[in-house]
Design an enzyme around this catalytic site. Structure first.
Site, PDB file in Angstrom:
ATOM      1  N   GLU A  30       0.840  -1.207   0.000  1.00 48.39           N
ATOM      2  CA  GLU A  30       0.000   0.000   0.000  1.00 48.39           C
ATOM      3  C   GLU A  30       0.873   1.256   0.000  1.00 48.39           C
ATOM      4  OE1 GLU A  30      -3.683  -1.586   2.872  1.00 48.39           O
ATOM      5  OE2 GLU A  30      -1.947  -0.602   3.743  1.00 48.39           O
ATOM      6  N   ASP A 222     -12.377  -4.687  -1.396  1.00 47.60           N
ATOM      7  CA  ASP A 222     -13.226  -5.881  -1.364  1.00 47.60           C
ATOM      8  C   ASP A 222     -14.590  -5.541  -0.784  1.00 47.60           C
ATOM      9  OD1 ASP A 222     -11.002  -5.929   0.919  1.00 47.60           O
ATOM     10  OD2 ASP A 222     -12.892  -6.607   1.779  1.00 47.60           O
TER      11      ASP A 222
HETATM   12  N1  SAH Z   1      -4.730 -11.475   2.923  1.00 49.96           N
HETATM   13  C1  SAH Z   1      -3.926 -10.299   2.756  1.00 49.96           C
HETATM   14  C2  SAH Z   1      -3.557  -9.789   4.116  1.00 49.96           C
HETATM   15  C3  SAH Z   1      -3.908  -8.366   4.324  1.00 49.96           C
HETATM   16  S1  SAH Z   1      -4.794  -8.104   5.789  1.00 49.96           S
HETATM   17  C4  SAH Z   1      -2.757 -10.635   1.890  1.00 49.96           C
HETATM   18  O1  SAH Z   1      -2.714 -11.774   1.474  1.00 49.96           O
HETATM   19  O2  SAH Z   1      -1.909  -9.791   1.584  1.00 49.96           O
HETATM   20  C5  SAH Z   1      -5.798  -6.804   5.279  1.00 49.96           C
HETATM   21  C6  SAH Z   1      -5.196  -5.419   5.281  1.00 49.96           C
HETATM   22  O3  SAH Z   1      -5.991  -4.660   4.418  1.00 49.96           O
HETATM   23  C7  SAH Z   1      -5.287  -4.729   6.646  1.00 49.96           C
HETATM   24  O4  SAH Z   1      -4.240  -3.811   6.803  1.00 49.96           O
HETATM   25  C8  SAH Z   1      -6.656  -4.054   6.614  1.00 49.96           C
HETATM   26  O5  SAH Z   1      -6.659  -2.760   7.217  1.00 49.96           O
HETATM   27  C9  SAH Z   1      -6.999  -3.931   5.133  1.00 49.96           C
HETATM   28  N2  SAH Z   1      -8.282  -4.509   4.706  1.00 49.96           N
HETATM   29  C10 SAH Z   1      -8.703  -4.503   3.418  1.00 49.96           C
HETATM   30  N3  SAH Z   1      -9.915  -5.064   3.310  1.00 49.96           N
HETATM   31  C11 SAH Z   1     -10.294  -5.441   4.556  1.00 49.96           C
HETATM   32  C12 SAH Z   1     -11.453  -6.102   5.088  1.00 49.96           C
HETATM   33  N4  SAH Z   1     -12.466  -6.480   4.316  1.00 49.96           N
HETATM   34  N5  SAH Z   1     -11.503  -6.346   6.416  1.00 49.96           N
HETATM   35  C13 SAH Z   1     -10.477  -5.979   7.202  1.00 49.96           C
HETATM   36  N6  SAH Z   1      -9.361  -5.380   6.753  1.00 49.96           N
HETATM   37  C14 SAH Z   1      -9.250  -5.091   5.450  1.00 49.96           C
END
Ligand code: SAH
Length: 262
Positions: A30, A222
């Site tokens: 980001e 998302d």
């Molecule tokens: N699965 C991701 C991990 C990112 S965790 C990966 O594979 O890279 C999610 C990060 O994006 C956090 O910093 C959070 O603030 C943000 N985020 C984006 N969408 C989110 C959602 N639906 N719920 C919670 N956090 C979300």
């Protein structure tokens, strides 16, 4: 918003023009486009912050922007991935607000987030937090602690910049999970949030401890209530979201640096 809280908690200072900003971000993917666009140079963390993974950089004030300290949570030294979530966000914010530098006028939590089809959100939408931050996964059913758990902290008033930036306004709710459990869903329906992520309320809490107004700029990666898994949407949209964040953050900084404030 409740009215039985300390009235000081309800103040939302109007932010027109600022000289110094701290931007707190969770993930390197980001932050990288913004760091590049700012030309921010590495800033050494103070010795007392040894052992914390946060990554600091700095871009001096210019005609087009305020002085910026960019503070990114960094890589978790044990698990080897970005240290997302509230614990790292709080530590990063505390470090960034305790540097041996003049005090910032504003803290911004900038990053990706989930939204809801039911609230009319679309992928790529950008939001400024208003009127407050909230938490959806701190359930403490004891008098006083319940209110603290809800974490309704006032947002810096950046409303006058929203339409020029193409941003919507909404409550940002934080929790330490990416998914939305049934209990989270119930609490989010009750707290009225339109944006779900994992750091903003922690950043706002530390901003509040230091008496620095806190805002948030979030881009939707998302849609939580879409039939497509939120993780798949997140991965697909992360790079585009990071570009949007970079553009909108620079545009906001430019507006905040302007003398006339319009
Ligand atoms: N699965 C991701 C991990 C990112 S965790 C990966 O594979 O890279 C999610 C990060 O994006 C956090 O910093 C959070 O603030 C943000 N985020 C984006 N969408 C989110 C959602 N639906 N719920 C919670 N956090 C979300």
């Amino acid at each position: 918003m409740r009215t039985d809280q300390d009235p000081a908690l309800l103040q939302s200072p109007i932010i027109d023009r600022v000289e110094r900003v701290v931007i707190v971000m969770a993930m390197e993917a980001e932050a990288a486009p913004l760091r590049d666009a700012l030309g921010a140079q590495p800033l050494e963390a103070p010795a007392w912050a040894n052992g914390l993974p946060c990554r600091l950089s700095h871009a001096p004030r210019s005609e087009r922007r305020p002085d910026v300290v960019l503070a990114v949570n960094g890589t978790d030294p044990i698990y080897g991935v970005d240290a997302v979530g509230s614990t790292a966000a709080a530590l990063t914010t505390h470090v960034a607000l305790n540097l041996d530098r003049p005090r910032p006028d504003l803290v911004l939590s900038v990053g990706t987030a989930g939204g809801w089809l039911r609230a009319g959100a679309g992928i790529g939408d950008a939001f400024l937090v208003w009127p407050h931050f909230a938490c959806h996964d701190r359930r403490i059913p004891l008098p006083g602690f319940d209110v603290m758990g809800d974490s309704e902290l006032p947002a810096a008033d950046l409303r006058s910049h929203a339409s020029a930036l193409g941003c919507r306004l909404g409550i940002v709710t934080s929790g330490d999970s990416f998914d939305e459990s049934p209990a989270d869903r119930e609490r989010i329906l009750a707290n009225g949030a339109e944006v779900k992520e994992m750091e903003a309320a922690a950043v706002a809490w530390v901003g509040r401890l230091h008496d620095v107004p806190t805002g948030a700029l979030k881009t939707i990666t998302d849609l939580v209530d879409s039939p497509v898994a939120a993780e798949a949407q997140f991965v697909e949209n992360l790079a585009t979201a990071a570009e949007t964040l970079q553009r909108k953050t620079l545009a906001l900084l430019e507006r905040l640096a302007r003398e006339d404030g319009d």
